[in-house]
Design an enzyme around this catalytic site. Structure first.
Site, PDB file in Angstrom:
ATOM      1  N   GLY A  41       0.806  -1.215   0.000  1.00 10.04           N
ATOM      2  CA  GLY A  41       0.000   0.000   0.000  1.00 10.04           C
ATOM      3  C   GLY A  41       0.840   1.266   0.000  1.00 10.04           C
ATOM      4  O   GLY A  41       0.480   2.265   0.624  1.00 10.04           O
ATOM      5  N   THR A  43       1.644   3.285  -2.538  1.00 13.60           N
ATOM      6  CA  THR A  43       1.480   4.182  -3.687  1.00 13.60           C
ATOM      7  C   THR A  43       0.816   5.502  -3.310  1.00 13.60           C
ATOM      8  O   THR A  43       0.759   6.424  -4.125  1.00 13.60           O
ATOM      9  CB  THR A  43       0.646   3.499  -4.786  1.00 13.60           C
ATOM     10  OG1 THR A  43      -0.627   3.102  -4.245  1.00 13.60           O
ATOM     11  CG2 THR A  43       1.373   2.268  -5.323  1.00 13.60           C
ATOM     12  N   SER A  44       0.325   5.599  -2.086  1.00 12.52           N
ATOM     13  CA  SER A  44      -0.313   6.847  -1.657  1.00 12.52           C
ATOM     14  C   SER A  44      -0.342   6.910  -0.130  1.00 12.52           C
ATOM     15  O   SER A  44      -0.057   5.922   0.557  1.00 12.52           O
ATOM     16  CB  SER A  44      -1.753   6.935  -2.190  1.00 12.52           C
ATOM     17  OG  SER A  44      -2.549   5.886  -1.657  1.00 12.52           O
ATOM     18  N   GLY A  45      -0.676   8.081   0.389  1.00 10.02           N
ATOM     19  CA  GLY A  45      -0.902   8.255   1.817  1.00 10.02           C
ATOM     20  C   GLY A  45       0.286   7.904   2.695  1.00 10.02           C
ATOM     21  O   GLY A  45       1.445   8.181   2.376  1.00 10.02           O
ATOM     22  N   ILE A  46      -0.015   7.289   3.844  1.00 14.94           N
ATOM     23  CA  ILE A  46       1.004   6.937   4.821  1.00 14.94           C
ATOM     24  C   ILE A  46       2.037   5.987   4.220  1.00 14.94           C
ATOM     25  O   ILE A  46       3.238   6.106   4.484  1.00 14.94           O
ATOM     26  CB  ILE A  46       0.349   6.293   6.059  1.00 14.94           C
ATOM     27  CG1 ILE A  46      -0.526   7.309   6.786  1.00 14.94           C
ATOM     28  CG2 ILE A  46       1.401   5.738   7.013  1.00 14.94           C
ATOM     29  CD1 ILE A  46      -1.381   6.705   7.880  1.00 14.94           C
ATOM     30  N   ASN A  92       1.158  -2.423   5.385  1.00 16.67           N
ATOM     31  CA  ASN A  92       0.514  -1.120   5.492  1.00 16.67           C
ATOM     32  C   ASN A  92      -0.823  -1.014   4.766  1.00 16.67           C
ATOM     33  O   ASN A  92      -1.698  -0.259   5.180  1.00 16.67           O
ATOM     34  CB  ASN A  92       1.483  -0.058   4.945  1.00 16.67           C
ATOM     35  CG  ASN A  92       0.825   1.293   4.753  1.00 16.67           C
ATOM     36  OD1 ASN A  92       0.696   2.091   5.679  1.00 16.67           O
ATOM     37  ND2 ASN A  92       0.395   1.563   3.516  1.00 16.67           N
ATOM     38  N   TYR A 169     -23.897  -6.292   7.775  1.00 13.81           N
ATOM     39  CA  TYR A 169     -22.632  -5.618   7.537  1.00 13.81           C
ATOM     40  C   TYR A 169     -22.645  -4.166   7.988  1.00 13.81           C
ATOM     41  O   TYR A 169     -23.602  -3.428   7.750  1.00 13.81           O
ATOM     42  CB  TYR A 169     -22.287  -5.672   6.044  1.00 13.81           C
ATOM     43  CG  TYR A 169     -20.967  -5.022   5.716  1.00 13.81           C
ATOM     44  CD1 TYR A 169     -19.765  -5.683   5.955  1.00 13.81           C
ATOM     45  CD2 TYR A 169     -20.919  -3.742   5.158  1.00 13.81           C
ATOM     46  CE1 TYR A 169     -18.543  -5.095   5.663  1.00 13.81           C
ATOM     47  CE2 TYR A 169     -19.701  -3.144   4.861  1.00 13.81           C
ATOM     48  CZ  TYR A 169     -18.518  -3.825   5.109  1.00 13.81           C
ATOM     49  OH  TYR A 169     -17.318  -3.226   4.821  1.00 13.81           O
TER      50      TYR A 169
END
Length: 302
Positions: A41, A43-46, A92, A169
């Site tokens: 994960g 490629t963006s954000g944290i 992540n 859900y």
């Protein structure tokens, strides 16, 4: 109340860092050109900030395909074929799904992505990490990203079969349950690694509340308004990545395993997250599922 004030003021804890510390600050002085890390994960954000800062410190960073669970086996085979060492694994990647969705394997998407995909990836590269640590003498580190909302999960609601295919859900509940599972995964794996005398640790981090892609999935006037009002309480991307980078590179936590960190300091997780029998049960159920439903060979050393 005391912890809240500490967070708001950014007061440093025993590590010397706090909620206002950035990823670059907590890794200042780290020389890690000899290390290789896999970050999901990223490629963006944290995740992207974590990858950037680790690369800045010299780490060779490898980023798997976006659809981790579908491509995990292929990625692992390709990575292992390169003959590279593996010192750090950062699990992540994460998703939040407001509506009920299923993976190709007919497993609820949030649980499949946030927990099962990382369980599978970790198992497939674990022997390489143990081998690297033994050959280099450098401790391997696995970091799972969780969330403080794992504590919202009640014991009676944490049922493996319902996690796979929930009847009623709720997106927030599903996210919280997946993050509880990541802590249990770390706790049980830590016990197993210690039993093997492996020089690999595994810890969990709560990055804080950051306006990442998961939050942006809930676009709308109310959400945006609340974030505008609460902007002073939110972490920046760099602050959100700080605890992950701290867990990956800090010499302060050499040999520390099976712990939960927030704001770059060891913290407390819920009683359920600390339940050894529940963690062991979840581990066995997950292994059986992967062997049976996802058609993976039996996992060794478990």
């Amino acid at each position: 109340m005391k912890e809240t004030l500490r967070y708001l003021a950014g007061i440093a804890g025993p590590s010397g860092y706090g909620s206002k510390s950035t990823a670059e600050q907590v890794t200042q002085g780290s020389v890690a050109s000899h290390l290789t890390a896999i970050i999901t994960g990223a490629t963006s954000g944290i995740g992207a900030e974590t990858a950037r800062v680790l690369a800045k410190r010299g780490v060779r960073v490898v980023i798997p395909a976006r659809d981790l669970k579908r491509a995990a086996e292929r990625f692992c085979h390709q990575f292992l074929a390169l003959g590279l060492p593996l010192n750090i694994l950062i699990n992540n990647a994460g998703v939040y799904s407001k509506n009920l969705e299923f993976s190709e394997d007919k497993i609820e998407m949030t649980f499949a992505t946030n927990y099962l995909g990382h369980y599978l990836l970790t198992e497939m590269v674990l022997e390489k990490m143990i081998e690297t640590a033994a050959e280099t003498g450098v401790q391997g580190r696995i970091i799972n990203l969780s969330s403080v909302i794992h504590s919202w999960v009640k014991r009676d609601d944490f049922c493996f079969t319902r996690l796979l295919n929930p009847k009623n859900y709720n997106g927030t509940c599903a996210y919280a349950q997946s993050k509880l599972a990541t802590i249990m995964h770390a706790k049980e794996m830590s016990r197993q690694l210690k039993a093997r005398n492996a020089r690999v640790t595994i810890n969990v981090v709560h990055p804080g509340i950051v306006k990442t892609g998961i939050i942006r999935a809930h676009k709308g006037f109310i959400t945006d308004s609340l974030f505008f009002i609460a902007s002073k309480l939110l972490k920046s991307i760099s602050q959100g990545a700080s605890t992950t980078c701290y867990a990956a590179l800090s010499p302060q936590i050499e040999g520390v395993s099976g712990k939960y960190f927030a704001d770059c300091n060891e913290s407390n997780c819920s009683a359920l997250a600390n339940d050894e029998s529940e963690a062991k049960k979840l581990w066995k159920q997950t292994r059986a599922l992967i062997h049976r439903r996802l058609r993976q060979p039996s996992l060794k050393h478990l």
